[in-house]
Design an enzyme around this catalytic site. Structure first.
Site, PDB file in Angstrom:
ATOM      1  N   GLU A  56      -6.613   4.553   7.742  1.00  0.00           N
ATOM      2  CA  GLU A  56      -6.422   5.986   7.471  1.00  0.00           C
ATOM      3  C   GLU A  56      -7.666   6.587   6.827  1.00  0.00           C
ATOM      4  O   GLU A  56      -7.983   7.755   7.043  1.00  0.00           O
ATOM      5  CB  GLU A  56      -5.164   6.185   6.601  1.00  0.00           C
ATOM      6  CG  GLU A  56      -3.905   5.983   7.428  1.00  0.00           C
ATOM      7  CD  GLU A  56      -2.713   5.429   6.668  1.00  0.00           C
ATOM      8  OE1 GLU A  56      -2.687   5.542   5.433  1.00  0.00           O
ATOM      9  OE2 GLU A  56      -1.822   4.861   7.332  1.00  0.00           O
TER      10      GLU A  56
ATOM     11  N   SER B 283       3.450  -2.642  10.045  1.00  0.00           N
ATOM     12  CA  SER B 283       4.911  -2.617  10.191  1.00  0.00           C
ATOM     13  C   SER B 283       5.584  -3.945   9.853  1.00  0.00           C
ATOM     14  O   SER B 283       6.556  -4.338  10.495  1.00  0.00           O
ATOM     15  CB  SER B 283       5.292  -2.175  11.612  1.00  0.00           C
ATOM     16  OG  SER B 283       4.836  -0.869  11.861  1.00  0.00           O
TER      17      SER B 283
ATOM     18  N   ASN C  91       0.868  -1.184   0.000  1.00  0.00           N
ATOM     19  CA  ASN C  91       0.000   0.000   0.000  1.00  0.00           C
ATOM     20  C   ASN C  91       0.897   1.224   0.000  1.00  0.00           C
ATOM     21  O   ASN C  91       1.509   1.553   1.009  1.00  0.00           O
ATOM     22  CB  ASN C  91      -0.892  -0.024   1.259  1.00  0.00           C
ATOM     23  CG  ASN C  91      -1.719   1.248   1.391  1.00  0.00           C
ATOM     24  OD1 ASN C  91      -1.867   2.012   0.422  1.00  0.00           O
ATOM     25  ND2 ASN C  91      -2.248   1.493   2.568  1.00  0.00           N
ATOM     26  N   TRP C  92       0.968   1.876  -1.165  1.00  0.00           N
ATOM     27  CA  TRP C  92       1.891   3.007  -1.298  1.00  0.00           C
ATOM     28  C   TRP C  92       1.349   4.285  -0.646  1.00  0.00           C
ATOM     29  O   TRP C  92       2.058   5.261  -0.525  1.00  0.00           O
ATOM     30  CB  TRP C  92       2.189   3.250  -2.777  1.00  0.00           C
ATOM     31  CG  TRP C  92       3.115   2.230  -3.389  1.00  0.00           C
ATOM     32  CD1 TRP C  92       3.720   1.180  -2.754  1.00  0.00           C
ATOM     33  CD2 TRP C  92       3.553   2.177  -4.760  1.00  0.00           C
ATOM     34  NE1 TRP C  92       4.496   0.479  -3.632  1.00  0.00           N
ATOM     35  CE2 TRP C  92       4.422   1.062  -4.872  1.00  0.00           C
ATOM     36  CE3 TRP C  92       3.301   2.951  -5.886  1.00  0.00           C
ATOM     37  CZ2 TRP C  92       5.030   0.712  -6.090  1.00  0.00           C
ATOM     38  CZ3 TRP C  92       3.907   2.605  -7.098  1.00  0.00           C
ATOM     39  CH2 TRP C  92       4.766   1.498  -7.192  1.00  0.00           C
ATOM     40  N   LYS C  93       0.093   4.310  -0.305  1.00  0.00           N
ATOM     41  CA  LYS C  93      -0.530   5.509   0.294  1.00  0.00           C
ATOM     42  C   LYS C  93      -0.279   6.724  -0.611  1.00  0.00           C
ATOM     43  O   LYS C  93      -0.429   6.614  -1.810  1.00  0.00           O
ATOM     44  CB  LYS C  93      -0.005   5.715   1.712  1.00  0.00           C
ATOM     45  CG  LYS C  93      -0.018   4.437   2.549  1.00  0.00           C
ATOM     46  CD  LYS C  93       0.223   4.693   3.989  1.00  0.00           C
ATOM     47  CE  LYS C  93       0.400   3.374   4.718  1.00  0.00           C
ATOM     48  NZ  LYS C  93       0.246   3.463   6.151  1.00  0.00           N
TER      49      LYS C  93
ATOM     50  N   GLU D  59      -5.397  -5.370  10.427  1.00  0.00           N
ATOM     51  CA  GLU D  59      -4.363  -4.369  10.658  1.00  0.00           C
ATOM     52  C   GLU D  59      -4.621  -3.645  11.981  1.00  0.00           C
ATOM     53  O   GLU D  59      -5.431  -2.697  12.023  1.00  0.00           O
ATOM     54  CB  GLU D  59      -4.370  -3.334   9.530  1.00  0.00           C
ATOM     55  CG  GLU D  59      -4.112  -3.910   8.160  1.00  0.00           C
ATOM     56  CD  GLU D  59      -3.527  -2.860   7.227  1.00  0.00           C
ATOM     57  OE1 GLU D  59      -2.380  -3.022   6.835  1.00  0.00           O
ATOM     58  OE2 GLU D  59      -4.205  -1.866   6.939  1.00  0.00           O
TER      59      GLU D  59
ATOM     60  N   HIS E  35      -9.358   1.027   4.831  1.00  0.00           N
ATOM     61  CA  HIS E  35      -8.053   1.230   5.486  1.00  0.00           C
ATOM     62  C   HIS E  35      -8.240   2.172   6.672  1.00  0.00           C
ATOM     63  O   HIS E  35      -9.030   3.114   6.609  1.00  0.00           O
ATOM     64  CB  HIS E  35      -7.042   1.805   4.490  1.00  0.00           C
ATOM     65  CG  HIS E  35      -5.646   1.776   5.042  1.00  0.00           C
ATOM     66  ND1 HIS E  35      -5.173   2.742   5.894  1.00  0.00           N
ATOM     67  CD2 HIS E  35      -4.646   0.868   4.895  1.00  0.00           C
ATOM     68  CE1 HIS E  35      -3.926   2.441   6.237  1.00  0.00           C
ATOM     69  NE2 HIS E  35      -3.579   1.303   5.642  1.00  0.00           N
TER      70      HIS E  35
ATOM     71  N   GLY F 144       2.561   1.793  10.593  1.00  0.00           N
ATOM     72  CA  GLY F 144       3.522   2.885  10.466  1.00  0.00           C
ATOM     73  C   GLY F 144       4.256   3.231  11.746  1.00  0.00           C
ATOM     74  O   GLY F 144       4.910   4.274  11.825  1.00  0.00           O
TER      75      GLY F 144
ATOM     76  N   GLY G  92       5.018   1.013   4.642  1.00  0.00           N
ATOM     77  CA  GLY G  92       6.358   1.597   4.523  1.00  0.00           C
ATOM     78  C   GLY G  92       7.345   0.742   3.755  1.00  0.00           C
ATOM     79  O   GLY G  92       8.051   1.240   2.864  1.00  0.00           O
TER      80      GLY G  92
HETATM   81  C1  PEP Z   1      -0.668  -0.081   5.872  1.00  0.00           C
HETATM   82  O1  PEP Z   1      -0.632   1.062   5.460  1.00  0.00           O
HETATM   83  O2  PEP Z   1      -1.641  -0.791   5.593  1.00  0.00           O
HETATM   84  C2  PEP Z   1       0.441  -0.571   6.680  1.00  0.00           C
HETATM   85  C3  PEP Z   1       0.349  -1.763   7.202  1.00  0.00           C
HETATM   86  O3  PEP Z   1       1.508   0.269   6.821  1.00  0.00           O
HETATM   87  P1  PEP Z   1       2.917  -0.108   7.504  1.00  0.00           P
HETATM   88  O4  PEP Z   1       3.387  -1.408   6.904  1.00  0.00           O
HETATM   89  O5  PEP Z   1       3.820   1.023   7.196  1.00  0.00           O
HETATM   90  O6  PEP Z   1       2.667  -0.263   8.967  1.00  0.00           O
END
Ligand code: PEP
Length: 283
Positions: A129, A245, A40-42, A199, A127, A205, A267
């Site tokens: 976010e 993460s 997931n590049w966000k 998640e 998600h 993050g 990330g």
């Molecule tokens: C995500 O954005 O879904 C995610 C899991 O991010 P990260 O791996 O950076 O925690």
């Protein structure tokens, strides 16, 4: 291993205890589920050229020996170029969200047909976010999920508890509620196009990874909820990713768990070398 040391968050021990979850696990370790790892590049990277370079590098590390299906979820302006960058490698490209209307006066919104016309047959929904920063409700997310499935587009439905919910031992109830509300009206047949991403919001993050054994407990609980909703046979076919993460250092232990069928990676998916190691995990 960069696993979370629980005391660093002062989290209650019961939050991760299996006894905090409804005892309804129906998971199987005999599954034929194909692992699925997605990036997931966000709102990254900064430019189209960087997206192309990243897509190309990741695609070049995807081979016949890669033990999973791979997808990249890119920002809208880069979708077309990223589809081109990965070419015929087999890496799939998806959108990070698709709005529920087909067309019309919805400034800045992007429809499922638009992303499909670029060759994208996957999208994320729910998600954290989107839930936390953009105020998407369970009902909004349910509409998005139904809309994607009705357009024959695969959906990764993201669920998970916040840190406060975690500290109150609400992991099981939160995941159960989100699954039931977000999948309302989704048929058993449509579940073939649904992937769940568990998640924990506190792990996204932050560098804090949920210990693999605890993530396994949550995944098994989620599979139990899906079994209640759709029957055990369907539940055993649904892939459940872990997200939060994930790194090259943590992926192997996570993927060794029977109910962890993949990962959603933020990330580390922006660093080709790291994501390449993640998709080529070893169990
Ligand atoms: C995500 O954005 O879904 C995610 C899991 O991010 P990260 O791996 O950076 O925690």
């Amino acid at each position: 291993m960069k696993f979370l040391v629980l005391s660093t968050l002062a989290l209650s021990a019961s939050a991760f205890s299996p006894t905090a979850f409804a005892p309804r696990t129906t998971s199987t370790s005999l599954s034929a589920r194909t692992p699925f790892i997605a990036g997931n590049w966000k709102m990254n990277p900064g430019t189209k050229n960087e997206a192309i370079a990243l897509g190309k590098e990741i695609a070049s590390s995807f081979s016949d020996s890669t033990p999973c299906e791979v997808a990249l979820f890119a920002p809208y302006p880069f979708l077309d170029a990223t589809v081109g960058a990965v070419g015929s490698s087999g890496v799939k490209i998806g959108a990070e969200m698709a709005f529920v209307e087909e067309k019309g006066a919805f400034t800045a919104a992007v429809s499922v047909s638009m992303i499909k016309s670029l060759g994208c047959n996957w999208a994320l929904a729910g998600h954290s976010e989107r839930r936390c920063l953009f105020g998407e409700t369970d009902e909004d997310i349910n509409k998005q999920v139904l809309n994607l499935l009705n357009h024959d587009v695969g959906c990764i439905l993201c669920i998970g508890e916040t840190q406060a919910e975690y500290e109150q031992g609400l992991v099981g109830p939160i995941c159960t509620t989100q699954l039931k509300k977000n999948l309302l009206g989704v048929t058993a047949e449509q579940m073939a196009n649904v992937v769940i991403a568990y998640e924990p919001v506190w792990a996204i993050g932050t560098g804090l990874t949920c210990p693999a054994s605890e993530a396994q407990d949550v995944h098994a609980t989620c599979r139990g909820v899906l079994a209640d909703m759709y029957g055990a046979a369907i539940a055993d076919t649904v892939r459940i990713q872990y997200g939060g993460s994930v790194t090259p250092e943590t992926v192997d232990e996570l993927m060794a768990k029977p109910d962890i069928d993949g990962a959603l990676v933020g990330g580390a998916s922006l660093v080709a070398e790291k994501f390449s190691r993640i998709i080529n995990f070893k169990v």
